[in-house]
Design a protein around this motif. Sequence first.
Motif, PDB file in Angstrom:
ATOM      1  N   THR A 331      35.119  43.816 -20.734  1.00  0.00           N
ATOM      2  CA  THR A 331      36.409  44.332 -21.199  1.00  0.00           C
ATOM      3  C   THR A 331      36.798  43.705 -22.530  1.00  0.00           C
ATOM      4  OG1 THR A 331      37.112  44.673 -18.907  1.00  0.00           O
ATOM      5  CG2 THR A 331      38.835  44.614 -20.595  1.00  0.00           C
ATOM      6  N   VAL A 332      36.627  42.384 -22.631  1.00  0.00           N
ATOM      7  CA  VAL A 332      36.951  41.704 -23.898  1.00  0.00           C
ATOM      8  C   VAL A 332      36.034  42.191 -25.017  1.00  0.00           C
ATOM      9  CG1 VAL A 332      37.000  39.468 -25.069  1.00  0.00           C
ATOM     10  CG2 VAL A 332      37.877  39.670 -22.735  1.00  0.00           C
ATOM     11  N   GLY A 333      34.724  42.283 -24.720  1.00  0.00           N
ATOM     12  CA  GLY A 333      33.771  42.726 -25.731  1.00  0.00           C
ATOM     13  C   GLY A 333      34.046  44.137 -26.216  1.00  0.00           C
ATOM     14  N   VAL A 334      34.328  45.056 -25.275  1.00  0.00           N
ATOM     15  CA  VAL A 334      34.620  46.443 -25.653  1.00  0.00           C
ATOM     16  C   VAL A 334      35.908  46.515 -26.460  1.00  0.00           C
ATOM     17  CG1 VAL A 334      35.281  48.704 -24.733  1.00  0.00           C
ATOM     18  CG2 VAL A 334      33.336  47.493 -23.760  1.00  0.00           C
ATOM     19  N   GLY A 335      36.919  45.725 -26.055  1.00  0.00           N
ATOM     20  CA  GLY A 335      38.178  45.726 -26.797  1.00  0.00           C
ATOM     21  C   GLY A 335      38.013  45.247 -28.228  1.00  0.00           C
ATOM     22  N   ILE A 336      37.295  44.126 -28.397  1.00  0.00           N
ATOM     23  CA  ILE A 336      37.064  43.612 -29.758  1.00  0.00           C
ATOM     24  C   ILE A 336      36.231  44.604 -30.564  1.00  0.00           C
ATOM     25  CG2 ILE A 336      36.010  41.751 -31.102  1.00  0.00           C
ATOM     26  CD1 ILE A 336      36.610  39.864 -28.794  1.00  0.00           C
ATOM     27  N   ALA A 337      35.224  45.198 -29.916  1.00  0.00           N
ATOM     28  CA  ALA A 337      34.367  46.165 -30.604  1.00  0.00           C
ATOM     29  C   ALA A 337      35.176  47.362 -31.089  1.00  0.00           C
ATOM     30  CB  ALA A 337      33.240  46.620 -29.684  1.00  0.00           C
ATOM     31  N   PHE A 338      36.128  47.813 -30.263  1.00  0.00           N
ATOM     32  CA  PHE A 338      36.944  48.959 -30.660  1.00  0.00           C
ATOM     33  C   PHE A 338      37.774  48.634 -31.898  1.00  0.00           C
ATOM     34  CE2 PHE A 338      40.754  51.584 -30.542  1.00  0.00           C
ATOM     35  CZ  PHE A 338      40.203  52.853 -30.390  1.00  0.00           C
ATOM     36  N   VAL A 339      38.397  47.459 -31.904  1.00  0.00           N
ATOM     37  CA  VAL A 339      39.194  47.056 -33.065  1.00  0.00           C
ATOM     38  C   VAL A 339      38.304  46.894 -34.299  1.00  0.00           C
ATOM     39  CG1 VAL A 339      40.657  45.233 -34.008  1.00  0.00           C
ATOM     40  CG2 VAL A 339      40.937  45.942 -31.629  1.00  0.00           C
ATOM     41  N   LEU A 340      37.116  46.311 -34.097  1.00  0.00           N
ATOM     42  CA  LEU A 340      36.202  46.063 -35.209  1.00  0.00           C
ATOM     43  C   LEU A 340      35.708  47.374 -35.818  1.00  0.00           C
ATOM     44  CD1 LEU A 340      34.977  43.660 -36.692  1.00  0.00           C
ATOM     45  CD2 LEU A 340      33.036  43.761 -35.139  1.00  0.00           C
ATOM     46  N   GLN A 341      35.298  48.333 -34.961  1.00  0.00           N
ATOM     47  CA  GLN A 341      34.805  49.601 -35.501  1.00  0.00           C
ATOM     48  C   GLN A 341      35.924  50.377 -36.196  1.00  0.00           C
ATOM     49  OE1 GLN A 341      35.413  52.945 -34.333  1.00  0.00           O
ATOM     50  NE2 GLN A 341      37.028  52.276 -32.928  1.00  0.00           N
ATOM     51  N   TRP A 342      37.170  50.194 -35.722  1.00  0.00           N
ATOM     52  CA  TRP A 342      38.301  50.843 -36.386  1.00  0.00           C
ATOM     53  C   TRP A 342      38.477  50.281 -37.796  1.00  0.00           C
ATOM     54  CZ3 TRP A 342      43.064  48.456 -37.692  1.00  0.00           C
ATOM     55  CH2 TRP A 342      44.054  49.338 -38.157  1.00  0.00           C
ATOM     56  N   ALA A 343      38.353  48.969 -37.930  1.00  0.00           N
ATOM     57  CA  ALA A 343      38.469  48.339 -39.250  1.00  0.00           C
ATOM     58  C   ALA A 343      37.314  48.763 -40.155  1.00  0.00           C
ATOM     59  CB  ALA A 343      38.506  46.821 -39.102  1.00  0.00           C
ATOM     60  N   ILE A 344      36.089  48.796 -39.593  1.00  0.00           N
ATOM     61  CA  ILE A 344      34.934  49.222 -40.390  1.00  0.00           C
ATOM     62  C   ILE A 344      35.098  50.672 -40.832  1.00  0.00           C
ATOM     63  CG2 ILE A 344      32.460  49.706 -40.270  1.00  0.00           C
ATOM     64  CD1 ILE A 344      32.146  47.272 -38.502  1.00  0.00           C
ATOM     65  N   GLY A 345      35.638  51.509 -39.939  1.00  0.00           N
ATOM     66  CA  GLY A 345      35.870  52.901 -40.292  1.00  0.00           C
ATOM     67  C   GLY A 345      36.832  53.046 -41.450  1.00  0.00           C
ATOM     68  N   ALA A 364      31.625  52.778 -25.135  1.00  0.00           N
ATOM     69  CA  ALA A 364      32.318  51.839 -24.252  1.00  0.00           C
ATOM     70  C   ALA A 364      31.646  51.787 -22.885  1.00  0.00           C
ATOM     71  CB  ALA A 364      33.783  52.238 -24.103  1.00  0.00           C
ATOM     72  N   VAL A 365      31.253  52.947 -22.366  1.00  0.00           N
ATOM     73  CA  VAL A 365      30.540  52.990 -21.086  1.00  0.00           C
ATOM     74  C   VAL A 365      29.206  52.257 -21.199  1.00  0.00           C
ATOM     75  CG1 VAL A 365      29.470  54.515 -19.375  1.00  0.00           C
ATOM     76  CG2 VAL A 365      31.662  55.127 -20.400  1.00  0.00           C
ATOM     77  N   GLN A 366      28.524  52.460 -22.338  1.00  0.00           N
ATOM     78  CA  GLN A 366      27.259  51.754 -22.548  1.00  0.00           C
ATOM     79  C   GLN A 366      27.483  50.250 -22.611  1.00  0.00           C
ATOM     80  OE1 GLN A 366      25.790  53.528 -26.153  1.00  0.00           O
ATOM     81  NE2 GLN A 366      24.858  55.258 -25.111  1.00  0.00           N
ATOM     82  N   GLY A 367      28.599  49.822 -23.209  1.00  0.00           N
ATOM     83  CA  GLY A 367      28.894  48.397 -23.273  1.00  0.00           C
ATOM     84  C   GLY A 367      29.039  47.791 -21.891  1.00  0.00           C
ATOM     85  N   TYR A 368      29.816  48.447 -21.022  1.00  0.00           N
ATOM     86  CA  TYR A 368      29.953  47.965 -19.645  1.00  0.00           C
ATOM     87  C   TYR A 368      28.599  47.997 -18.938  1.00  0.00           C
ATOM     88  CZ  TYR A 368      35.042  47.670 -19.467  1.00  0.00           C
ATOM     89  OH  TYR A 368      36.350  47.297 -19.655  1.00  0.00           O
ATOM     90  N   GLY A 369      27.829  49.060 -19.159  1.00  0.00           N
ATOM     91  CA  GLY A 369      26.515  49.167 -18.514  1.00  0.00           C
ATOM     92  C   GLY A 369      25.576  48.060 -18.938  1.00  0.00           C
ATOM     93  N   VAL A 370      25.570  47.755 -20.245  1.00  0.00           N
ATOM     94  CA  VAL A 370      24.706  46.678 -20.735  1.00  0.00           C
ATOM     95  C   VAL A 370      25.144  45.345 -20.147  1.00  0.00           C
ATOM     96  CG1 VAL A 370      24.124  45.337 -22.792  1.00  0.00           C
ATOM     97  CG2 VAL A 370      23.999  47.813 -22.858  1.00  0.00           C
ATOM     98  N   GLY A 371      26.452  45.082 -20.150  1.00  0.00           N
ATOM     99  CA  GLY A 371      26.932  43.814 -19.628  1.00  0.00           C
ATOM    100  C   GLY A 371      26.542  43.586 -18.185  1.00  0.00           C
ATOM    101  N   LEU A 372      26.752  44.598 -17.333  1.00  0.00           N
ATOM    102  CA  LEU A 372      26.461  44.447 -15.906  1.00  0.00           C
ATOM    103  C   LEU A 372      24.966  44.475 -15.619  1.00  0.00           C
ATOM    104  CD1 LEU A 372      29.355  46.633 -14.457  1.00  0.00           C
ATOM    105  CD2 LEU A 372      29.227  44.144 -14.620  1.00  0.00           C
ATOM    106  N   LEU A 373      24.234  45.321 -16.345  1.00  0.00           N
ATOM    107  CA  LEU A 373      22.782  45.377 -16.119  1.00  0.00           C
ATOM    108  C   LEU A 373      22.097  44.081 -16.545  1.00  0.00           C
ATOM    109  CD1 LEU A 373      21.631  48.992 -17.078  1.00  0.00           C
ATOM    110  CD2 LEU A 373      21.273  47.821 -14.916  1.00  0.00           C
ATOM    111  N   VAL A 374      22.514  43.562 -17.684  1.00  0.00           N
ATOM    112  CA  VAL A 374      21.931  42.304 -18.155  1.00  0.00           C
ATOM    113  C   VAL A 374      22.258  41.175 -17.178  1.00  0.00           C
ATOM    114  CG1 VAL A 374      22.100  40.560 -19.948  1.00  0.00           C
ATOM    115  CG2 VAL A 374      21.813  42.931 -20.586  1.00  0.00           C
ATOM    116  N   LEU A 375      23.482  41.161 -16.656  1.00  0.00           N
ATOM    117  CA  LEU A 375      23.836  40.157 -15.661  1.00  0.00           C
ATOM    118  C   LEU A 375      22.972  40.303 -14.407  1.00  0.00           C
ATOM    119  CD1 LEU A 375      27.697  39.623 -15.514  1.00  0.00           C
ATOM    120  CD2 LEU A 375      25.919  37.939 -15.896  1.00  0.00           C
TER     121      LEU A 375
END
Length: 860
Positions: A331-345, A364-375
């Motif tokens: 959740t934290v990673g996806v949130g920061i990523a969203f803000v970051l991509q908005w700034a880059i945009g 965002a779904v891929q982010g959650y999937g990567v986090g849980l799968l890697v764990l």
Amino acid sequence: MSATRSRSAGIGPGNVLAMAWRQMRRDLKAGDVRILLAALVLAVLAVTAVGFVTDRAERALTLQANQLLGGDAVVRGDTPIGAEIERAATGLQSTRTVELNTMIGVGSGADARLQLGDLRALGEGFPLRGAFTLVDGSGVERIAGGVPASGTAWLSHAGADALDARIGDDVTVGSSRLRLAGLVVAEPDAALDYFNVAPKLFINLTDLQATGLVQEGSRVRYRLVVAGDPGAVERFVAEAKPALARGQRLETVSDARPEIRSALDRAGRFLGLAALVSVVLAAVAVAMAARRHSERHLSGTAVMRCLGASQATLAGVHIGELVLLGLLASTVGVGIAFVLQWAIGLWLEPVLGMAIPAAGWLPAVQGYGVGLLVLLAFGAPPVLALRRVPALRVLRRDLDPTEPSAWLVALTGLAGLGALLWWKAGSATLGTAMLGGIVATFAVLALLAWGLIVLLRRLRSRLRGSLRYGLANVGRRPATSIAQVASLGLGLMALLLLTFVRTDLLDRWQLQLSANAPNRFIINVQDDQVDAVRAFIAAQGIDAPTLYPMVRGRLVEHNGEPVSGEDYAGTNADADNDDAASEDSQRSRRRADREFNLSMAGELRDDNQVVAGTFWGATTPAAPELSVEQGYAESLGWEIGDTVAFDIAGQRFGATITSLREVDWESFRPNFFVVASPGALDGFPASHITAVSVSPQHPRFTADLVGRFPNLSVIDIDAVLKQVRATADQVSTVVEVVFWFSLLAGLLVLMAAVSASQDERLLEGGVMRTLGGSRRQLRMAQASEFAAIGLLSGVVAAIAASVLAGVVATRVFDLPWEANWGMAAVGAALGMLAALAAGLFATRRVLDAPPSVTLRELQG
């Protein structure tokens, strides 16, 4: 004790989850899981942010590329567009255009100038994507806000030069006389139609009927242009294809000029590669951090075993903590990523000069999937092993648990991670190459790390001082050292691979779009004009070009059997992909129906590479031979050894196919699908074609050449080059942004990977300082250890990345590739320095904190 065990066995799921929550909060406060949390956040952040930026960039580039069509999809045909196709466009923006060839006149009476041209009647709203750029009467360029007003017309700039037209002149077309209101210097679909060299006249569609040109038997071309939401456009394409009549075709951005399409395709593949690299880095970081996390819980778990906790309870608490940690980090990673991509945009919009659409929800779904799968793959196995911690571990710290079922969980997670890699690759070749490269690199790294450990154990007695202690640490912790070398090596390999491919990609675009790329095609040069045209061009200060003979012929025989387009109506059938098979069949049919441009050559340029058979070269064969472009031969079912025959102005020409070529169609140089051996086409009517690069310092080149040789046609592709350069510049900017972001994320993740094993080093450093070791001795020992690990990781990573880059460049990106060992050496050195710097930074506490504090934290 039995009562305690009974109470433990009866703990419900809710209580286990509550215990997991309390343990996570306690670990977070104590800092025990901060490394794992940081690694997970960085992993999810890297994957999700790259995914967001990639998604937005792909949407923006596709939207920009659609300007080449004037819309998102176009139906073209020589008959009016049917009602069924119009119904399919319901809910989309749509407009129509009508085109035909006719005489265009400027002026009146004895001063009238006439020339055959291309009339384009534009419906209101055209173009739906992009815009016309006009020059008005004051000579100022402006963006047109629509189509020509009724009673006025626009003329192409080249057409105005040919007809000596000026703003305000009267233009005659058919029965109508219109006022010239602007000169078109850029049009939306010019890059798809640059071989139309005639003057283009643009009028309002409402003025077409008054011209009287659309009559029975007129050769009219109709277009329906649509635009809208991508999903709606895809539905339109699916519904319109079956309704296409004979002579009609449907085009999307995938039918753009190959020079533009390949830039977009390669950019998409690179962005997919960047996403893959992010996944690999995420796995590396989490694997190392999870290992440290489980080791820190060994003693606490042993105490719980002493107090009667069951294996199920222990597994539930630790797996529950892991899942909660994964959800929090994701959740934290996806949130920061969203803000970051908005700034880059926001930053990219003015740089690219275009609006960037919002990102979709899939990253965002891929982010959650990567986090849980890697764990699951890398965090669950050591945590599951905690449930088998022996109670005696409280007294004997050398007793480590083993959990056979953890390997099944790890294999399941790895399979899921592999599927995720394959999915994000977007290409079976890229996915296979990455998975194979990861497995092979990991195996080599582990094997070499084991060899290094064996070697250092034998050399330990010969070493002295801090060097001996540092290198001895590598051999004293074999499992940790192997894991460290493998993780660093995989991370460096992924980053170096991205660097190599990015360099090859940008170099390719720069070479293709160099300032001296040909921008004028000269056709219809007759045999007796070849030397004179070459001399005229050289006299203009332009390098004398090579002129290639061009003979037009129609296919009539294949292996002695008469053929026509109808014979290819059912070829390339594929039961698994009917749409692709239908498109391939239609393409083959069109190729067989139309006239071929045949040529002759004794040597091949560097943009033609023989991939099968034998090219005749300097030796002229006794019988005529042919070399055919590979894709063209495959679409028509031609193979080496086949004989084909053409009808050339009523004469039969037959020859044997002896080689297949791969042609670089992006070179902007004359190329041919079929090339004959020298002398094979002598005696047949032929003209010649060439391409030259004309600088802006020669504005009269075309007019002077045509004035000297009136029969020549000069095709100006400056508009095409401008569009290709603009597209490539935008794509290059996106590639650079994603590359540097991936590199930054990779460095942060590598930092987490190096930090994951710092406890053992901190403990040993605390003991050495207690025994009198100086700061300099400790720093030198740490430096030698990390340098050895970094050197081995960097060298293997550089070699693996070079080999894998060759596979990816040639098989996935269709780029010429040569091993750049100089860059590989620099990459290996930078990798070693990165590992050294990260390791020294991660273990700096051993020099800063008092030994008593360090030992108490790690042993208390």
